[in-house]
Design a protein around this motif. Structure first.
Motif, PDB file in Angstrom:
ATOM      1  N   TYR A  42       0.853  -1.187   0.000  1.00  0.00           N
ATOM      2  CA  TYR A  42       0.000   0.000   0.000  1.00  0.00           C
ATOM      3  C   TYR A  42       0.892   1.240   0.000  1.00  0.00           C
ATOM      4  O   TYR A  42       0.667   2.186   0.738  1.00  0.00           O
ATOM      5  CB  TYR A  42      -0.923  -0.009   1.218  1.00  0.00           C
ATOM      6  N   SER A  43       1.889   1.238  -0.844  1.00  0.00           N
ATOM      7  CA  SER A  43       2.849   2.334  -0.939  1.00  0.00           C
ATOM      8  C   SER A  43       2.328   3.424  -1.873  1.00  0.00           C
ATOM      9  O   SER A  43       1.559   3.156  -2.797  1.00  0.00           O
ATOM     10  CB  SER A  43       4.183   1.817  -1.465  1.00  0.00           C
ATOM     11  N   SER A  44       2.755   4.650  -1.604  1.00  0.00           N
ATOM     12  CA  SER A  44       2.484   5.805  -2.468  1.00  0.00           C
ATOM     13  C   SER A  44       0.992   6.047  -2.698  1.00  0.00           C
ATOM     14  O   SER A  44       0.582   6.410  -3.798  1.00  0.00           O
ATOM     15  CB  SER A  44       3.198   5.637  -3.820  1.00  0.00           C
ATOM     16  N   LEU A  45       0.197   5.847  -1.671  1.00  0.00           N
ATOM     17  CA  LEU A  45      -1.249   6.057  -1.791  1.00  0.00           C
ATOM     18  C   LEU A  45      -1.716   7.349  -1.129  1.00  0.00           C
ATOM     19  O   LEU A  45      -2.899   7.659  -1.144  1.00  0.00           O
ATOM     20  CB  LEU A  45      -2.006   4.874  -1.179  1.00  0.00           C
ATOM     21  N   ALA A  50      -4.814   8.175   9.841  1.00  0.00           N
ATOM     22  CA  ALA A  50      -6.128   7.523   9.947  1.00  0.00           C
ATOM     23  C   ALA A  50      -6.157   6.211   9.160  1.00  0.00           C
ATOM     24  O   ALA A  50      -6.646   5.185   9.653  1.00  0.00           O
ATOM     25  CB  ALA A  50      -7.231   8.456   9.461  1.00  0.00           C
ATOM     26  N   GLU A  51      -5.626   6.228   7.958  1.00  0.00           N
ATOM     27  CA  GLU A  51      -5.606   5.017   7.138  1.00  0.00           C
ATOM     28  C   GLU A  51      -4.677   3.966   7.726  1.00  0.00           C
ATOM     29  O   GLU A  51      -4.980   2.765   7.709  1.00  0.00           O
ATOM     30  CB  GLU A  51      -5.191   5.354   5.696  1.00  0.00           C
ATOM     31  N   ALA A  52      -3.539   4.413   8.258  1.00  0.00           N
ATOM     32  CA  ALA A  52      -2.609   3.483   8.901  1.00  0.00           C
ATOM     33  C   ALA A  52      -3.257   2.841  10.123  1.00  0.00           C
ATOM     34  O   ALA A  52      -3.098   1.634  10.354  1.00  0.00           O
ATOM     35  CB  ALA A  52      -1.326   4.205   9.301  1.00  0.00           C
ATOM     36  N   LEU A  72       4.404   0.143   3.236  1.00  0.00           N
ATOM     37  CA  LEU A  72       3.642   1.391   3.375  1.00  0.00           C
ATOM     38  C   LEU A  72       4.492   2.623   3.036  1.00  0.00           C
ATOM     39  O   LEU A  72       4.097   3.739   3.351  1.00  0.00           O
ATOM     40  CB  LEU A  72       3.134   1.531   4.820  1.00  0.00           C
ATOM     41  N   PHE A  73       5.637   2.437   2.381  1.00  0.00           N
ATOM     42  CA  PHE A  73       6.529   3.576   2.163  1.00  0.00           C
ATOM     43  C   PHE A  73       5.890   4.631   1.256  1.00  0.00           C
ATOM     44  O   PHE A  73       4.951   4.358   0.523  1.00  0.00           O
ATOM     45  CB  PHE A  73       7.893   3.136   1.620  1.00  0.00           C
ATOM     46  N   ASP A  74       6.410   5.826   1.364  1.00  0.00           N
ATOM     47  CA  ASP A  74       5.972   6.974   0.583  1.00  0.00           C
ATOM     48  C   ASP A  74       4.510   7.351   0.829  1.00  0.00           C
ATOM     49  O   ASP A  74       3.765   7.698  -0.075  1.00  0.00           O
ATOM     50  CB  ASP A  74       6.231   6.762  -0.915  1.00  0.00           C
ATOM     51  N   ASN A  75       4.087   7.223   2.079  1.00  0.00           N
ATOM     52  CA  ASN A  75       2.786   7.708   2.526  1.00  0.00           C
ATOM     53  C   ASN A  75       3.026   8.837   3.515  1.00  0.00           C
ATOM     54  O   ASN A  75       4.172   9.201   3.783  1.00  0.00           O
ATOM     55  CB  ASN A  75       1.974   6.575   3.175  1.00  0.00           C
TER      56      ASN A  75
END
Length: 80
Positions: A42-45, A50-52, A72-75
């Protein structure tokens, strides 16, 4: 439940009559696939805290017992 809210914004051939069936089918497919997953990306989304937090809640429920890697990188997730 967020998935139900997303489905409610969709239009079906039989109007809302299809909603219970579609919801059950979607939930069943989701549970089957996430249960098999060893990696989720779920990267770069543009996710924030809140989403995490939602993702953490879902994963803490045990729905992904085979998960080995979560990307989860680039969030925009903070330290809290």
């Amino acid at each position: 439940r967020r998935g139900e809210a997303e489905l409610e914004s969709k239009t079906f051939a039989n109007g809302t009559d299809d909603m219970p069936l579609v919801t059950r089918l979607y939930e069943g497919a989701f549970m089957e696939q996430i249960g098999k997953a060893t990696m989720l990306c779920y990267s770069s989304l543009g996710w924030g805290d809140a989403e995490a937090a939602q993702m953490a809640e879902v994963l803490a429920s045990g729905v992904a017992p085979r998960l080995e890697k979560l990307s989860l990188f680039d969030n925009k997730i903070g330290d809290e």
